[in-house]
Design a protein around this motif. Structure first.
Motif, PDB file in Angstrom:
ATOM      1  N   THR A  93       1.311  -1.258  -0.148  1.00  0.00           N
ATOM      2  CA  THR A  93       0.130   0.155  -0.626  1.00  0.00           C
ATOM      3  C   THR A  93       0.755   1.279  -0.095  1.00  0.00           C
ATOM      4  O   THR A  93       2.026   0.960  -0.149  1.00  0.00           O
ATOM      5  CB  THR A  93      -1.024   0.124   1.142  1.00  0.00           C
ATOM      6  N   ILE A  94       0.146   2.574  -0.097  1.00  0.00           N
ATOM      7  CA  ILE A  94       1.260   3.862  -0.179  1.00  0.00           C
ATOM      8  C   ILE A  94       1.874   3.689   1.149  1.00  0.00           C
ATOM      9  O   ILE A  94       3.277   3.937   0.851  1.00  0.00           O
ATOM     10  CB  ILE A  94       0.619   4.613  -0.097  1.00  0.00           C
ATOM     11  N   GLY A  95       1.104   3.925   2.127  1.00  0.00           N
ATOM     12  CA  GLY A  95       2.096   3.131   3.835  1.00  0.00           C
ATOM     13  C   GLY A  95       3.058   2.563   3.586  1.00  0.00           C
ATOM     14  O   GLY A  95       3.789   2.942   4.152  1.00  0.00           O
ATOM     15  N   LYS A  96       2.559   1.187   3.150  1.00  0.00           N
ATOM     16  CA  LYS A  96       3.820  -0.007   3.526  1.00  0.00           C
ATOM     17  C   LYS A  96       5.030   0.990   2.256  1.00  0.00           C
ATOM     18  O   LYS A  96       6.455   0.053   2.722  1.00  0.00           O
ATOM     19  CB  LYS A  96       3.329  -1.046   3.071  1.00  0.00           C
ATOM     20  N   SER A  97       4.728   1.588   1.635  1.00  0.00           N
ATOM     21  CA  SER A  97       5.593   1.634   0.123  1.00  0.00           C
ATOM     22  C   SER A  97       7.129   2.163   1.307  1.00  0.00           C
ATOM     23  O   SER A  97       7.909   2.845   0.868  1.00  0.00           O
ATOM     24  CB  SER A  97       5.585   2.072  -1.322  1.00  0.00           C
ATOM     25  N   VAL A  98       6.308   3.835   1.568  1.00  0.00           N
ATOM     26  CA  VAL A  98       6.649   4.854   2.323  1.00  0.00           C
ATOM     27  C   VAL A  98       8.175   3.789   2.823  1.00  0.00           C
ATOM     28  O   VAL A  98       9.360   4.269   3.187  1.00  0.00           O
ATOM     29  CB  VAL A  98       6.276   4.969   3.274  1.00  0.00           C
ATOM     30  N   PHE A  99       8.380   2.795   3.949  1.00  0.00           N
ATOM     31  CA  PHE A  99       9.276   2.129   4.814  1.00  0.00           C
ATOM     32  C   PHE A  99       9.494   0.803   3.694  1.00  0.00           C
ATOM     33  O   PHE A  99       9.969  -0.212   4.661  1.00  0.00           O
ATOM     34  CB  PHE A  99       7.915   1.741   6.414  1.00  0.00           C
ATOM     35  N   LYS A 100       9.733   0.480   2.719  1.00  0.00           N
ATOM     36  CA  LYS A 100       9.992  -0.461   1.681  1.00  0.00           C
ATOM     37  C   LYS A 100       9.066  -1.510   2.433  1.00  0.00           C
ATOM     38  O   LYS A 100      10.162  -2.796   2.612  1.00  0.00           O
ATOM     39  CB  LYS A 100      11.089  -0.369   1.993  1.00  0.00           C
ATOM     40  N   LEU A 101       8.249  -1.818   2.614  1.00  0.00           N
ATOM     41  CA  LEU A 101       7.285  -3.112   2.905  1.00  0.00           C
ATOM     42  C   LEU A 101       6.626  -3.393   2.054  1.00  0.00           C
ATOM     43  O   LEU A 101       5.955  -2.662   1.171  1.00  0.00           O
ATOM     44  CB  LEU A 101       6.434  -2.729   4.164  1.00  0.00           C
ATOM     45  N   MET A 102       6.262  -5.157   1.842  1.00  0.00           N
ATOM     46  CA  MET A 102       5.664  -5.913   0.716  1.00  0.00           C
ATOM     47  C   MET A 102       4.771  -6.871   1.232  1.00  0.00           C
ATOM     48  O   MET A 102       5.377  -7.574   2.889  1.00  0.00           O
ATOM     49  CB  MET A 102       6.160  -6.062   0.136  1.00  0.00           C
ATOM     50  N   VAL A 103       3.233  -7.290   1.134  1.00  0.00           N
ATOM     51  CA  VAL A 103       2.713  -8.613   1.717  1.00  0.00           C
ATOM     52  C   VAL A 103       3.348  -9.740   0.748  1.00  0.00           C
ATOM     53  O   VAL A 103       2.644  -9.416  -0.388  1.00  0.00           O
ATOM     54  CB  VAL A 103       1.707  -8.244   1.569  1.00  0.00           C
ATOM     55  N   ILE A 104       3.516 -11.223   1.153  1.00  0.00           N
ATOM     56  CA  ILE A 104       3.605 -12.379   0.261  1.00  0.00           C
ATOM     57  C   ILE A 104       2.866 -13.017   1.427  1.00  0.00           C
ATOM     58  O   ILE A 104       1.871 -13.313   2.554  1.00  0.00           O
ATOM     59  CB  ILE A 104       5.215 -12.664   0.097  1.00  0.00           C
ATOM     60  N   SER A 105       2.424 -13.960   0.323  1.00  0.00           N
ATOM     61  CA  SER A 105       1.824 -15.530   0.480  1.00  0.00           C
ATOM     62  C   SER A 105       3.278 -16.253   1.581  1.00  0.00           C
ATOM     63  O   SER A 105       3.570 -16.345   0.754  1.00  0.00           O
ATOM     64  CB  SER A 105       1.255 -16.035  -0.688  1.00  0.00           C
ATOM     65  N   VAL A 106       2.013 -16.883   2.058  1.00  0.00           N
ATOM     66  CA  VAL A 106       2.757 -17.852   2.813  1.00  0.00           C
ATOM     67  C   VAL A 106       2.801 -18.840   2.235  1.00  0.00           C
ATOM     68  O   VAL A 106       3.816 -19.768   2.268  1.00  0.00           O
ATOM     69  CB  VAL A 106       2.004 -18.379   4.461  1.00  0.00           C
TER      70      VAL A 106
END
Length: 183
Positions: free
Chosen positions: A122-135
């Motif tokens: 999301t925009i908020g996550k991308s500010v901190f260089k975070l992403m979501v992946i599937s387990v």
């Protein structure tokens, strides 16, 4: 701890003759939910197992929290623009007619589903260089992963999981996803 406080507060309400049965039942349920994990021998969710197996550094909780605040601010701005626009066009005050939390829910769902499905962030996550992946795959989320993850955010006590020893939120555990640093 917190679970015992919920249960004792609920019992006190019951003995004080309170007719707020929803609060009493909710308090007891939340209390049991908080106490239950402490009786188990280090249970590991799929998300936690994946983090250990892949030797993933989980982002510090405050990065996720600040990312959430950024996302929430964007959602609130979009919501306010919508409510003001509808109010001016149709001379109606939606905030008075409907519960603002319920009225904001579709905006949250749309925001998270579109961004996490298309961009894994999301925009908020991308500010901190975070992403979501599937387990399950270690890669991009499926649409069902994103929908489950998004709807799980509405569980009222989801936020408390970030204050425990678990490195993931309840919505991560339910959807079998994990937030990681982008490479």
């Amino acid at each position: 701890s917190l679970g015992i406080i919920f249960i004792l507060s609920s019992i006190k309400l019951l003995f004080d003759g309170s007719t707020e049965y929803i609060m009493i039942v909710s308090g007891i349920c939340f209390g049991i939910l908080f106490i239950y994990p402490s009786f188990q021998k280090e249970p590991k969710t799929d998300s936690e197992k994946f983090i250990e197996q892949e030797d993933i550094d989980v982002p510090i909780w405050w990065k996720r929290f600040l990312g959430f605040l950024i996302d929430f601010t964007i959602i609130v701005i979009i919501y306010i623009v919508f409510v003001v626009t509808v109010g001016k066009l149709y001379d109606v005050n939606l905030d008075v007619l409907y519960n603002p939390v319920l009225l904001m829910s579709p905006f949250m769902i749309f925001y998270y589903v579109i961004q996490e499905f298309l961009f894994n962030t999301t925009i908020g996550k991308s500010v901190f260089k975070l992403m979501v992946i599937s387990v399950n795959t270690g890669e991009k989320l499926t649409l069902s992963d994103v929908i489950i993850r998004t709807l799980s955010r509405f569980i009222p006590f989801d936020v408390f999981f970030f204050f425990s020893k678990r490195p993931v939120g309840l919505h991560d555990m339910i959807s079998k996803t994990v937030v990681v640093m982008k490479v």
